[in-house]
Design a protein around this motif. Structure first.
Motif, PDB file in Angstrom:
ATOM      1  N   PRO A 192      -2.493   4.447  12.100  1.00 41.61           N
ATOM      2  CA  PRO A 192      -2.623   2.993  11.933  1.00 41.61           C
ATOM      3  C   PRO A 192      -1.797   2.460  10.753  1.00 41.61           C
ATOM      4  O   PRO A 192      -1.249   1.354  10.812  1.00 41.61           O
ATOM      5  CB  PRO A 192      -4.111   2.772  11.670  1.00 41.61           C
ATOM      6  N   LEU A 193      -1.684   3.251   9.698  1.00 43.68           N
ATOM      7  CA  LEU A 193      -0.882   2.828   8.552  1.00 43.68           C
ATOM      8  C   LEU A 193       0.587   2.701   8.934  1.00 43.68           C
ATOM      9  O   LEU A 193       1.262   1.733   8.561  1.00 43.68           O
ATOM     10  CB  LEU A 193      -1.034   3.826   7.395  1.00 43.68           C
ATOM     11  N   LYS A 194       1.098   3.651   9.701  1.00 42.14           N
ATOM     12  CA  LYS A 194       2.492   3.587  10.130  1.00 42.14           C
ATOM     13  C   LYS A 194       2.743   2.349  10.981  1.00 42.14           C
ATOM     14  O   LYS A 194       3.728   1.634  10.778  1.00 42.14           O
ATOM     15  CB  LYS A 194       2.900   4.836  10.903  1.00 42.14           C
ATOM     16  N   CYS A 195       1.836   2.049  11.898  1.00 37.29           N
ATOM     17  CA  CYS A 195       1.978   0.838  12.729  1.00 37.29           C
ATOM     18  C   CYS A 195       1.982  -0.409  11.853  1.00 37.29           C
ATOM     19  O   CYS A 195       2.799  -1.311  12.056  1.00 37.29           O
ATOM     20  CB  CYS A 195       0.842   0.751  13.740  1.00 37.29           C
ATOM     21  N   ARG A 196       1.103  -0.433  10.897  1.00 38.18           N
ATOM     22  CA  ARG A 196       1.004  -1.578   9.996  1.00 38.18           C
ATOM     23  C   ARG A 196       2.295  -1.764   9.193  1.00 38.18           C
ATOM     24  O   ARG A 196       2.783  -2.877   9.016  1.00 38.18           O
ATOM     25  CB  ARG A 196      -0.169  -1.335   9.062  1.00 38.18           C
ATOM     26  N   LEU A 197       2.837  -0.666   8.693  1.00 35.62           N
ATOM     27  CA  LEU A 197       4.081  -0.735   7.917  1.00 35.62           C
ATOM     28  C   LEU A 197       5.265  -1.150   8.789  1.00 35.62           C
ATOM     29  O   LEU A 197       6.143  -1.884   8.342  1.00 35.62           O
ATOM     30  CB  LEU A 197       4.362   0.616   7.245  1.00 35.62           C
ATOM     31  N   ASP A 198       5.283  -0.664  10.021  1.00 38.99           N
ATOM     32  CA  ASP A 198       6.384  -1.028  10.929  1.00 38.99           C
ATOM     33  C   ASP A 198       6.383  -2.522  11.255  1.00 38.99           C
ATOM     34  O   ASP A 198       7.440  -3.118  11.453  1.00 38.99           O
ATOM     35  CB  ASP A 198       6.303  -0.209  12.221  1.00 38.99           C
ATOM     36  N   HIS A 205       5.436  -7.606  -4.915  1.00 44.28           N
ATOM     37  CA  HIS A 205       5.548  -7.862  -3.483  1.00 44.28           C
ATOM     38  C   HIS A 205       5.073  -9.258  -3.096  1.00 44.28           C
ATOM     39  O   HIS A 205       4.701  -9.494  -1.957  1.00 44.28           O
ATOM     40  CB  HIS A 205       4.783  -6.794  -2.699  1.00 44.28           C
ATOM     41  N   ALA A 206       5.101 -10.165  -4.055  1.00 43.33           N
ATOM     42  CA  ALA A 206       4.783 -11.582  -3.814  1.00 43.33           C
ATOM     43  C   ALA A 206       3.457 -11.775  -3.086  1.00 43.33           C
ATOM     44  O   ALA A 206       3.334 -12.597  -2.199  1.00 43.33           O
ATOM     45  CB  ALA A 206       5.926 -12.232  -3.035  1.00 43.33           C
ATOM     46  N   GLY A 207       2.468 -10.981  -3.456  1.00 41.13           N
ATOM     47  CA  GLY A 207       1.146 -11.125  -2.862  1.00 41.13           C
ATOM     48  C   GLY A 207       1.040 -10.634  -1.430  1.00 41.13           C
ATOM     49  O   GLY A 207       0.030 -10.836  -0.772  1.00 41.13           O
ATOM     50  N   LYS A 238       6.799  -7.478   7.283  1.00 41.16           N
ATOM     51  CA  LYS A 238       8.122  -7.987   6.921  1.00 41.16           C
ATOM     52  C   LYS A 238       8.483  -7.502   5.519  1.00 41.16           C
ATOM     53  O   LYS A 238       7.618  -7.217   4.695  1.00 41.16           O
ATOM     54  CB  LYS A 238       8.169  -9.503   7.002  1.00 41.16           C
ATOM     55  N   LEU A 239       9.771  -7.433   5.246  1.00 44.01           N
ATOM     56  CA  LEU A 239      10.250  -6.964   3.951  1.00 44.01           C
ATOM     57  C   LEU A 239      10.002  -8.012   2.870  1.00 44.01           C
ATOM     58  O   LEU A 239      10.146  -9.209   3.112  1.00 44.01           O
ATOM     59  CB  LEU A 239      11.748  -6.666   4.013  1.00 44.01           C
ATOM     60  N   THR A 240       9.649  -7.556   1.678  1.00 41.73           N
ATOM     61  CA  THR A 240       9.466  -8.473   0.563  1.00 41.73           C
ATOM     62  C   THR A 240      10.730  -8.557  -0.278  1.00 41.73           C
ATOM     63  O   THR A 240      10.918  -9.514  -1.018  1.00 41.73           O
ATOM     64  CB  THR A 240       8.287  -8.042  -0.327  1.00 41.73           C
TER      65      THR A 240
END
Length: 115
Positions: free
Chosen positions: A49-55, A26-28, A58-60
């Motif tokens: 909070p994890l879902k918000c963070r993932l949303d 994931h390029a760091g 940006k895509l790697t």
């Protein structure tokens, strides 16, 4: 005791995060989260909070195929390094065995013993 364990495990995660195989994929841009014990209140409270963070992240990799190609490339590189290391070890062991045989041959031939 639990707090000390949590602090130690979080430190290990932080120290190892940059060299982690998955982080390389994931390029760091990957964050490893020290997750609480299953069935504890903290375990379930971290999902929103994890879902918000993932949303927001940006895509790697633009496609699954791109990710798969990168994963396979890294695995091949890891395997190549492992094979090279095994070859070096085998060569070193063979060299050591040859030196031992050469050193012990005179006594073995003269007396029938290797000591």
């Amino acid at each position: 005791l639990i707090l000390r364990f949590a602090v130690k495990s979080q430190k290990i995660v932080q120290d190892e995060q940059e060299a982690d195989f998955i982080s390389c994929l994931h390029a760091g841009q990957l964050n490893i989260i020290s997750w609480p014990v299953i069935e504890s209140q903290e375990f379930y409270s971290l999902f929103p909070p994890l879902k918000c963070r993932l949303d927001k992240q940006k895509l790697t990799h633009n496609t699954a195929g791109e990710f798969l190609h990168r994963a396979k490339t890294l695995m091949v590189k890891l395997k190549a390094h492992l094979v090279l290391d095994q070859q070096r070890i085998a060569e070193s062991m063979a060299s050591h065995r040859a030196q031992t045989l050469l050193a012990r041959s005179p006594n073995a031939l003269a007396f029938g013993l290797q000591e």
